[in-house]
Design a protein around this motif. Structure first.
Motif, mmCIF file in Angstrom:
data_model
loop_
_atom_site.group_PDB
_atom_site.id
_atom_site.type_symbol
_atom_site.label_atom_id
_atom_site.label_comp_id
_atom_site.label_asym_id
_atom_site.label_seq_id
_atom_site.Cartn_x
_atom_site.Cartn_y
_atom_site.Cartn_z
ATOM 1 N N ILE A 161 1.092 -1.110 -0.048
ATOM 2 C CA ILE A 161 -0.014 -0.034 0.037
ATOM 3 C C ILE A 161 0.963 1.337 0.054
ATOM 4 C CG2 ILE A 161 -1.749 1.273 1.129
ATOM 5 C CD1 ILE A 161 -2.613 -1.470 2.565
ATOM 6 N N LEU A 162 0.773 2.014 -0.850
ATOM 7 C CA LEU A 162 1.600 3.543 -1.162
ATOM 8 C C LEU A 162 0.350 4.562 -0.522
ATOM 9 C CD1 LEU A 162 3.003 3.328 -4.520
ATOM 10 C CD2 LEU A 162 4.028 2.696 -2.369
ATOM 11 N N MET A 163 0.884 4.927 0.747
ATOM 12 C CA MET A 163 -0.390 5.954 1.679
ATOM 13 C C MET A 163 0.445 7.268 1.481
ATOM 14 S SD MET A 163 -2.934 5.561 3.477
ATOM 15 C CE MET A 163 -3.129 3.848 4.164
ATOM 16 N N ASP A 164 -0.467 7.928 0.887
ATOM 17 C CA ASP A 164 -0.108 9.612 1.111
ATOM 18 C C ASP A 164 -0.782 9.776 2.527
ATOM 19 O OD1 ASP A 164 -1.772 12.438 -0.089
ATOM 20 O OD2 ASP A 164 0.516 12.145 0.577
ATOM 21 N N ARG A 165 -0.068 11.063 3.147
ATOM 22 C CA ARG A 165 -0.399 11.427 4.512
ATOM 23 C C ARG A 165 -1.528 12.241 4.565
ATOM 24 N NH1 ARG A 165 0.253 15.664 7.937
ATOM 25 N NH2 ARG A 165 0.459 15.096 10.298
ATOM 26 N N ASP A 166 -1.640 13.373 3.711
ATOM 27 C CA ASP A 166 -2.747 14.508 3.787
ATOM 28 C C ASP A 166 -3.694 14.190 2.855
ATOM 29 O OD1 ASP A 166 -0.002 16.591 4.561
ATOM 30 O OD2 ASP A 166 -1.332 16.059 6.031
ATOM 31 N N MET A 167 -4.824 13.744 3.252
ATOM 32 C CA MET A 167 -5.775 13.422 2.336
ATOM 33 C C MET A 167 -7.361 13.751 3.063
ATOM 34 S SD MET A 167 -4.961 9.641 1.034
ATOM 35 C CE MET A 167 -4.429 9.060 2.599
ATOM 36 N N PRO A 168 -8.106 14.190 2.217
ATOM 37 C CA PRO A 168 -9.597 14.677 2.596
ATOM 38 C C PRO A 168 -10.101 13.305 3.390
ATOM 39 C CG PRO A 168 -9.869 14.557 0.315
ATOM 40 C CD PRO A 168 -8.228 14.301 0.749
ATOM 41 N N VAL A 169 -11.383 13.546 4.083
ATOM 42 C CA VAL A 169 -12.081 12.580 4.539
ATOM 43 C C VAL A 169 -11.626 11.558 5.581
ATOM 44 C CG1 VAL A 169 -13.693 10.513 4.041
ATOM 45 C CG2 VAL A 169 -13.623 12.404 2.345
ATOM 46 N N MET A 170 -10.437 10.975 5.422
ATOM 47 C CA MET A 170 -9.509 10.375 6.138
ATOM 48 C C MET A 170 -8.254 10.096 5.761
ATOM 49 S SD MET A 170 -9.508 6.092 7.368
ATOM 50 C CE MET A 170 -11.369 6.223 7.923
ATOM 51 N N ASN A 171 -7.325 10.737 6.688
ATOM 52 C CA ASN A 171 -5.800 11.041 6.261
ATOM 53 C C ASN A 171 -5.084 9.731 6.266
ATOM 54 O OD1 ASN A 171 -4.840 10.567 8.915
ATOM 55 N ND2 ASN A 171 -5.054 12.773 9.350
ATOM 56 N N GLY A 172 -3.713 9.620 6.193
ATOM 57 C CA GLY A 172 -2.879 8.579 5.965
ATOM 58 C C GLY A 172 -2.687 7.984 7.250
ATOM 59 N N ILE A 173 -2.730 8.816 8.213
ATOM 60 C CA ILE A 173 -2.171 8.458 9.687
ATOM 61 C C ILE A 173 -3.400 7.529 10.058
ATOM 62 C CG2 ILE A 173 -1.819 9.120 12.067
ATOM 63 C CD1 ILE A 173 -0.236 11.348 10.860
ATOM 64 N N GLU A 174 -4.486 8.007 10.040
ATOM 65 C CA GLU A 174 -5.872 7.221 10.588
ATOM 66 C C GLU A 174 -6.223 6.175 9.846
ATOM 67 O OE1 GLU A 174 -7.566 8.396 13.136
ATOM 68 O OE2 GLU A 174 -8.882 6.764 12.826
ATOM 69 N N ALA A 175 -5.763 6.150 8.516
ATOM 70 C CA ALA A 175 -6.029 4.922 7.624
ATOM 71 C C ALA A 175 -5.124 3.875 7.853
ATOM 72 C CB ALA A 175 -5.811 5.507 6.077
ATOM 73 N N THR A 176 -3.908 4.183 8.158
ATOM 74 C CA THR A 176 -2.767 3.281 8.339
ATOM 75 C C THR A 176 -3.164 2.546 9.896
ATOM 76 O OG1 THR A 176 -1.192 4.493 7.154
ATOM 77 C CG2 THR A 176 -0.563 2.972 9.053
ATOM 78 N N LYS A 177 -3.490 3.266 10.841
ATOM 79 C CA LYS A 177 -3.747 2.775 12.224
ATOM 80 C C LYS A 177 -5.047 1.910 12.023
ATOM 81 C CE LYS A 177 -2.531 6.663 15.107
ATOM 82 N NZ LYS A 177 -3.024 7.938 16.036
#
Lengths: 164, 135
Positions: free
Chosen positions: B64-80
């Motif tokens: 998974i290539l995960m960006d950090r700053d995104m609307p709705v749900m950011n990369g930090i939250e999504a990774t957790k």
């Protein structure tokens, strides 16, 4: 030094060579002026027969997105009170996409812009916004010239030189 | 010379799969292309919530290539959330942040590796070398 991939067909070699030289000189000038950096070359290397318009497509996407972001920044700076966090978020996005296409001057302006967002300097942000607008317009103009030159080379039966 | 050949990566499709999670159209296109060149089948979603949803639909990915700053749900939250769901895929944070504090916060969310944008073939190859077997 440029490398060449693909094969020329039977167009006058002199014309193709001249067009290729003009292209290399122009692209070299864009690197020397700092308009583009090596990331642009990396993008060009992702282009092949299966994706012959990749660089143009990415550049086009960048111009559409950057227009939206710049409009968002302008609108945010017109509101009272100014939401500097929102402006910063848009500048950060523009910084990311400009660095992804190798638009070095735009990227560097975004770095300065972010520092003004951080210090909540309204005047600084306004100046940077205008500079970013101008620089994106310059970039668009120069890349359109570059892509036109590529089309001329291909139209004359040559192949587009790839910078190392 | 096509970049896949110049990097000695085999052109035939690999068994690996990847998910690009990024709200930026330019990054989506470039990462998608980079993965295609490496023969890695990939999906693209625009935020962390869509990344969660695609996993809830049953799809799994090696990478998974995960960006950090995104609307709705950011990369930090999504990774957790993905780690809480038991997703053991290799997650590579890919962001234009250079601050070590931000990198640390993102890494602590559950990343396996972090790379600053722009992502290049060399960086992606180094990420691919760390891929864990699909569960």
């Amino acid at each position: 030094m440029p490398r060449f991939h693909g094969q020329s067909n039977h167009a006058p070699v002199d014309i193709v060579n001249q067009l290729q030289k003009q292209y290399v000189d122009y692209l070299t000038s864009l690197f020397h002026e700092g308009v583009l950096d090596d990331q642009f070359t990396q993008l060009q290397k992702l282009q092949d027969e299966s994706n012959p318009d990749f660089t143009v497509e990415v550049a086009t996407l960048f111009f559409v997105d950057s227009d939206k972001l710049i409009n968002n920044m302008a609108a945010a700076l017109e509101r009272s009170p100014v939401d500097f966090k929102q402006v910063d978020a848009d500048v950060h996005q523009l910084k990311g996409s400009s660095s992804s296409i190798g638009a070095m001057r735009v990227k560097n302006l975004c770095i300065t812009f972010r520092s003004f967002c951080e210090t909540q300097s309204y005047e600084g942000c306004l100046i940077c916004l205008q500079q970013v607008k101008n620089e994106c317009a310059v970039l668009k103009d120069k890349l359109q010239n570059l892509f036109r030159m590529e089309q001329q080379i291909v139209g004359a039966g040559g192949s587009v030189p790839l910078m190392d | 010379m096509p970049i896949s050949q110049s990097h000695g990566f085999s052109s035939p499709k690999s068994e690996l799969t990847a998910l690009v999670v990024d709200d930026d159209g330019v990054s989506q296109k470039i990462h998608h292309r980079l993965l295609n060149i490496l023969g890695i089948e990939n999906d693209v979603v625009a935020n962390g919530k869509e990344a969660i949803d695609i996993h809830l639909s049953g799809k799994k990915f090696n990478l998974i290539l995960m960006d950090r700053d995104m609307p709705v749900m950011n990369g930090i939250e999504a990774t957790k959330r993905l780690r809480d769901m038991g997703i053991g895929s290799t997650i590579a944070g890919v962001s234009s942040h250079s601050s070590s504090k931000i990198k640390q916060e993102f890494t602590e969310a559950g990343l396996d590796v972090y790379h600053e944008k722009p992502l290049t073939v060399a960086k992606l190859l180094s990420v691919v070398s760390k891929i864990k077997p699909k569960e």
